[in-house]
Design an enzyme around this catalytic site. Structure first.
Site, mmCIF file in Angstrom:
data_model
loop_
_atom_site.group_PDB
_atom_site.id
_atom_site.type_symbol
_atom_site.label_atom_id
_atom_site.label_comp_id
_atom_site.label_asym_id
_atom_site.label_seq_id
_atom_site.Cartn_x
_atom_site.Cartn_y
_atom_site.Cartn_z
ATOM 1 N N CYS A 179 -0.117 4.703 6.984
ATOM 2 C CA CYS A 179 -0.852 4.519 8.244
ATOM 3 C C CYS A 179 0.000 3.695 9.219
ATOM 4 O O CYS A 179 0.330 2.539 8.943
ATOM 5 C CB CYS A 179 -2.177 3.827 7.985
ATOM 6 S SG CYS A 179 -3.198 4.630 6.725
ATOM 7 N N CYS B 11 -20.151 -5.871 1.733
ATOM 8 C CA CYS B 11 -19.604 -4.570 2.103
ATOM 9 C C CYS B 11 -18.255 -4.418 1.411
ATOM 10 O O CYS B 11 -17.428 -5.333 1.462
ATOM 11 C CB CYS B 11 -19.434 -4.463 3.613
ATOM 12 S SG CYS B 11 -18.697 -2.904 4.184
ATOM 13 N N CYS C 272 -0.728 -0.059 10.327
ATOM 14 C CA CYS C 272 -1.082 -1.067 9.325
ATOM 15 C C CYS C 272 0.121 -1.876 8.867
ATOM 16 O O CYS C 272 1.168 -1.329 8.501
ATOM 17 C CB CYS C 272 -1.745 -0.385 8.124
ATOM 18 S SG CYS C 272 -2.360 -1.566 6.897
ATOM 19 N N CYS D 277 0.833 -1.188 0.000
ATOM 20 C CA CYS D 277 0.000 0.000 0.000
ATOM 21 C C CYS D 277 0.881 1.256 0.000
ATOM 22 O O CYS D 277 1.885 1.308 0.717
ATOM 23 C CB CYS D 277 -0.917 0.006 1.222
ATOM 24 S SG CYS D 277 -2.056 1.422 1.261
ATOM 25 N N CYS E 45 -17.144 -8.954 3.685
ATOM 26 C CA CYS E 45 -16.470 -7.666 3.548
ATOM 27 C C CYS E 45 -15.300 -7.823 2.591
ATOM 28 O O CYS E 45 -14.354 -8.568 2.882
ATOM 29 C CB CYS E 45 -15.989 -7.169 4.910
ATOM 30 S SG CYS E 45 -17.308 -7.033 6.132
#
Length: 397
Positions: free
Chosen positions: A69, A142, A72, A65, A109
């Site tokens: 953050c 989701c 994470c 990514c 999800c």
């Protein structure tokens, strides 16, 4: 009337507690903990009965990514030894989702690492949603794909998505200490886009990142203002190889207080115990079911969770029941039917009554902070996911 009587009465009326009252919940002592759980449990049962909604995560794209953050394991610069793979094909994702549905999950999800989806990514996820819904009648889907651009929420809704998740994670005042590659306002904007497109908004927090009680109350009050249908409460998993690897700030007791505070502030929304429950609640997980009405089944994105069978046994042994696909999660005023399993009458009146005698003592006494002990670092409970999506091994469901 003492603190807990007041909070129960407000919860049954869907009335917002004061910030002082919310902070007082976090400041209660261990001697008062069972009273806090019992009080918040009355509010939980008013709106959700003894049902527990099961959700199942499918990590569509893991690692690599570009965002930073700090919490994470998939972040830019992470040295955590997690699974890394690009997009699962729709049939692979559908197969992974089917395992969760077979285990009792009502919602799947779909999560992908990254700043946000491209239009091609939205097409890919839309195809995956179609494949999952074709194979699993009645399942909710989701999506959790990061920051949304204009029109993307509408496209996901048109493809059959029921909800969109994007967590606020921490308070606006401390957000810049956790992430620098996007802003708190960016996250709020994405939740609002999902809402406006007719998706059920899902947004929550991460506790245990070194935040203060005031920060926790700030983010939960911000969530109440955004009015999501579901609020996942994550407890930081301090992955080796991330900036927060040494942040072991949570005890089982503190986790329960946080969940109780969330329930009092957001009485009629789906409160979900999310990542980190096994690491930080440990043997106290069954007590948390008296506060939250939703959990993730099995594993998480990059870490392994409790065995799916153990999750189901825990729910049954604690006197709860798994919510079926024929049951509507939310109470009537939020879109659910009257009598959908709640023990009390529909509407804001009636209900379980007040807390009764013997609560936490006076409001002033409860607001005095207890002496905090430094929790033990339980690195032995942090297990990197090596099965399920992105591997040749069977998933945990």
């Amino acid at each position: 009337m003492d603190l807990l009587n007041t909070l129960v009465d407000k919860g049954l009326r869907r009335e917002l507690p004061s910030r002082e009252e919310a902070l007082a919940v976090l400041a209660t002592s261990d001697d008062e903990l069972l009273d806090v759980v019992a009080a918040a449990g009355k509010v939980r049962r008013q709106w959700f009965g003894r049902r527990v909604k099961l959700n199942y995560l499918v990590n569509l794209k893991s690692g690599l990514c570009p965002e930073d953050c700090s919490y994470c394991s998939q972040r830019l610069g992470s040295k955590a030894e997690i699974l890394k793979y690009t997009w699962l094909k729709p049939d692979e994702a559908s197969k992974a989702a089917a395992a969760g549905v077979a285990g009792g999950a009502k919602r799947v999800c779909l999560v992908a690492s990254g700043r946000g989806p491209t239009d091609r990514d939205v097409d890919r996820v839309s195809e995956t949603i179609g494949a999952i819904k074709e194979q699993n009648e009645g399942v909710e889907v989701c999506a959790c794909l990061g920051l949304l651009s204009e029109g993307q929420a509408e496209r996901l809704r048109g493809a059959g998505a029921d909800a969109y998740n994007h967590n606020l994670n921490t308070s606006e005042g401390t957000y810049g200490d956790i992430t620098t590659t996007h802003t708190y306002a960016d996250r709020v904007d994405t939740v609002q886009k999902a809402h406006a497109a007719g998706l059920s908004a899902c947004s929550g927090l991460i506790a245990g990142m070194g935040e203060s009680d005031e920060d926790l109350v700030d983010v939960v009050y911000s969530l109440r203002e955004l009015d999501p249908d579901s609020v996942p409460v994550n407890f930081l998993i301090p992955f080796e190889g991330t900036p927060l690897a040494k942040e072991w700030n949570l005890t089982p007791q503190r986790c329960l207080r946080i969940l109780a505070m969330v329930r009092f502030v957001c009485p009629d929304v789906e409160v979900r115990i999310a990542g980190g429950r096994e690491v930080h609640l440990r043997s106290m997980q069954p007590l948390a079911l008296h506060l939250a009405n939703s959990i993730f089944l099995g594993d998480y994105l990059t870490s392994e969770g409790q065995a799916g069978k153990a999750d189901l046994d825990m729910i049954t042994d604690a006197g709860f029941e798994v919510e079926g696909t024929d049951q509507v999660t939310l109470p009537e005023h939020r879109g659910g039917p009257c009598g959908s399993g709640a023990e009390a009458a529909c509407g804001s009146g009636g209900g379980c009554g007040s807390h009764g005698e013997g609560g936490c003592g006076s409001h002033e006494d409860a607001a005095k902070s207890p002496v905090a002990e430094v929790p033990e670092a339980r690195t032995d409970l942090v297990a990197v996911r090596r099965r399920g999506a992105g591997t040749d091994l069977a998933p945990n469901a």
